[in-house]
Write a protein that holds these residues in place. Sequence first.
Motif, mmCIF file in Angstrom:
data_model
loop_
_atom_site.group_PDB
_atom_site.id
_atom_site.type_symbol
_atom_site.label_atom_id
_atom_site.label_comp_id
_atom_site.label_asym_id
_atom_site.label_seq_id
_atom_site.Cartn_x
_atom_site.Cartn_y
_atom_site.Cartn_z
ATOM 1 N N UNK A 164 0.779 -1.246 -0.034
ATOM 2 C CA UNK A 164 -0.091 -0.097 0.023
ATOM 3 C C UNK A 164 0.915 1.191 -0.030
ATOM 4 N N UNK A 165 1.960 1.301 0.876
ATOM 5 C CA UNK A 165 3.010 2.404 0.802
ATOM 6 C C UNK A 165 3.669 2.716 -0.731
ATOM 7 N N UNK A 166 4.052 1.577 -1.334
ATOM 8 C CA UNK A 166 4.457 1.888 -2.758
ATOM 9 C C UNK A 166 3.135 2.346 -3.684
ATOM 10 N N UNK A 167 2.228 1.651 -3.590
ATOM 11 C CA UNK A 167 0.899 2.151 -4.545
ATOM 12 C C UNK A 167 0.757 3.406 -4.139
ATOM 13 N N UNK A 168 0.536 4.076 -2.891
ATOM 14 C CA UNK A 168 0.330 5.417 -2.524
ATOM 15 C C UNK A 168 1.406 6.508 -3.159
ATOM 16 N N UNK A 169 2.488 5.815 -3.128
ATOM 17 C CA UNK A 169 3.480 6.971 -3.894
ATOM 18 C C UNK A 169 3.343 6.974 -5.505
ATOM 19 N N UNK A 170 2.978 6.006 -6.025
ATOM 20 C CA UNK A 170 2.711 5.683 -7.336
ATOM 21 C C UNK A 170 1.456 6.596 -7.696
ATOM 22 N N UNK A 171 0.476 6.313 -6.955
ATOM 23 C CA UNK A 171 -0.941 7.111 -6.966
ATOM 24 C C UNK A 171 -0.704 8.654 -7.086
ATOM 25 N N UNK A 172 -0.030 9.137 -6.164
ATOM 26 C CA UNK A 172 0.652 10.712 -6.024
ATOM 27 C C UNK A 172 1.408 11.077 -6.992
ATOM 28 N N UNK A 173 1.971 10.346 -7.760
ATOM 29 C CA UNK A 173 2.622 10.474 -9.031
ATOM 30 C C UNK A 173 1.838 10.703 -10.137
ATOM 31 N N UNK A 174 0.838 9.994 -10.095
ATOM 32 C CA UNK A 174 -0.231 9.925 -11.299
ATOM 33 C C UNK A 174 -1.106 11.293 -11.202
ATOM 34 N N UNK A 175 -1.493 11.464 -9.856
ATOM 35 C CA UNK A 175 -2.621 12.647 -9.550
ATOM 36 C C UNK A 175 -1.660 13.930 -9.928
ATOM 37 N N UNK A 176 -0.304 14.136 -9.423
ATOM 38 C CA UNK A 176 0.368 15.148 -9.719
ATOM 39 C C UNK A 176 0.531 15.419 -11.425
ATOM 40 N N UNK A 178 -1.845 14.277 -13.594
ATOM 41 C CA UNK A 178 -2.916 14.807 -14.192
ATOM 42 C C UNK A 178 -3.332 16.205 -13.968
ATOM 43 N N UNK A 179 -2.741 16.683 -12.605
ATOM 44 C CA UNK A 179 -3.186 18.015 -12.411
ATOM 45 C C UNK A 179 -2.359 18.951 -13.297
ATOM 46 N N UNK A 180 -1.208 18.618 -13.440
ATOM 47 C CA UNK A 180 -0.191 19.558 -14.280
ATOM 48 C C UNK A 180 -0.755 19.528 -15.826
ATOM 49 N N UNK A 181 -0.851 18.394 -16.360
ATOM 50 C CA UNK A 181 -1.207 18.440 -17.854
ATOM 51 C C UNK A 181 -2.584 19.094 -17.988
ATOM 52 N N UNK A 182 -3.707 18.888 -17.063
ATOM 53 C CA UNK A 182 -4.797 19.506 -17.252
ATOM 54 C C UNK A 182 -4.759 20.993 -17.068
ATOM 55 N N UNK A 183 -3.688 21.296 -16.350
ATOM 56 C CA UNK A 183 -3.574 22.923 -16.242
ATOM 57 C C UNK A 183 -3.122 23.680 -17.293
ATOM 58 N N UNK A 184 -2.318 22.578 -18.118
ATOM 59 C CA UNK A 184 -1.587 23.279 -19.313
ATOM 60 C C UNK A 184 -2.450 23.156 -20.605
ATOM 61 N N UNK A 185 -3.248 22.108 -20.575
ATOM 62 C CA UNK A 185 -4.262 22.046 -21.971
ATOM 63 C C UNK A 185 -5.382 21.208 -21.754
ATOM 64 N N UNK A 186 -6.251 21.151 -22.699
ATOM 65 C CA UNK A 186 -7.577 20.390 -22.427
ATOM 66 C C UNK A 186 -7.766 19.770 -23.723
ATOM 67 N N UNK A 187 -9.070 18.812 -23.588
ATOM 68 C CA UNK A 187 -9.489 18.354 -24.813
ATOM 69 C C UNK A 187 -9.517 16.661 -24.665
ATOM 70 N N UNK A 188 -10.236 16.215 -25.445
ATOM 71 C CA UNK A 188 -10.570 14.838 -25.275
ATOM 72 C C UNK A 188 -9.168 13.951 -25.518
ATOM 73 N N UNK A 189 -8.334 14.297 -26.387
ATOM 74 C CA UNK A 189 -7.051 13.558 -26.442
ATOM 75 C C UNK A 189 -6.185 13.678 -25.124
ATOM 76 N N UNK A 190 -6.246 14.742 -24.454
ATOM 77 C CA UNK A 190 -5.652 14.699 -23.042
ATOM 78 C C UNK A 190 -6.067 13.864 -22.434
ATOM 79 N N UNK A 191 -7.256 13.918 -22.268
ATOM 80 C CA UNK A 191 -8.194 12.933 -21.179
ATOM 81 C C UNK A 191 -8.047 11.625 -21.564
ATOM 82 N N UNK A 192 -7.723 11.069 -22.875
ATOM 83 C CA UNK A 192 -7.377 9.737 -23.543
ATOM 84 C C UNK A 192 -5.966 9.427 -23.031
ATOM 85 N N UNK A 193 -5.461 10.356 -23.075
ATOM 86 C CA UNK A 193 -4.080 10.072 -22.746
ATOM 87 C C UNK A 193 -3.916 9.690 -21.270
#
Length: 351
Positions: A164-176, A178-193
């Motif tokens: 769970x500790x390892x997964x939490x770290x990786x989940x945090x990386x994904x969340x960051x 997601x937040x960063x990419x969506x702040x820079x651009x939008x569109x279905x291709x971004x969400x698909x990625x």
Amino acid sequence: MGTNTTKPYKIQEVNGVGRLGITAVDLKDLKKQAAKRLNIISDDFEPHLDDGTKVSTEEYFQRLPPQTCFTFRAPYKEKLEMDFVQLQILTQRIFKKLAEGQCNISEKVKQFLSGENSEVVNRALLDYISSLDAKIQLETRQEDSDWFNGLPEKYETKEDVMKDGAKTRIRNYYQKTREYVLEQSSGQHILSLLDVLRQELRLNDYNGEYFARSAIKKDVQICDKLGWFKCEGKFDKKLCAESHSINPYGSKEARIVFSTWNLDHVIEKSREVLPTLAEVAKKCPKGSEVNWPYFYDLLFTKKNLKLVHVACHVKGVHTGKKCDKRQFYKAKKKGKPPKVSTQSRRKLRSR
């Protein structure tokens, strides 16, 4: 002060090694007994009390009560501002605070471990942890209840906690990500990625087996079968110069200290990978698509992650570590575009 009489005392080396009961009439006699019973050179070792106080005069010695415990330690060749015994006491206090749930001091712990006196700090810490009655091979809450102290009841095994500790770290990386990419651009291709990255993470259980000592895929786990982790060294080094190692399966204290170790991105996540990914996604040429496996590896896998002790975690610029431009795009596959999850669609509409 009257005639000295023989009194019972306890003597030991650092960390309680070789604790013995003796009798001594004065400080000189105490040192003589220690030299004989602990097999040390009395001239090179000094007696200290549990709080780190050095006992250097006969007058002070005679004021101490019977059964006082003296720790004999050798003076360091180099002058260090922080006392070794006092560091051990401070270490125990830190663990107590963490066990009580005072997580707000976690950043101070990291500073404590990586400050200007980090070498002696980590030596004291390692010696303290090594002195614990580590029950490394025990696995369940029933077998080693102390290890689970302060953890939610849902955890029944040590490996569940570590995964769970390892997964939490990786989940945090994904969340960051997601937040960063969506702040820079939008569109279905971004969400698909982003969805493709998330689906791949779910398929790999967020790389929880990185910290699992019984992982089926041995090329995935970072530790050995007993749970020992070795620091993989600074981003620009192949090995750890200090040979840092730890087994968080051994004790609650070791588990807490392990939480300060980092999964460090060799090619930096915040300075290099995320800005590059956002830019690549915005400027994707016609007939091509973002080479998501390449960025997935950079963000979430051992191909770009190194487990490092806090003292080996370089927070400055990782000079010379850049994304490979040749890996940014791949030919677009013919057919329907990947489905976007309902959650992602809601996110898109809310922007």
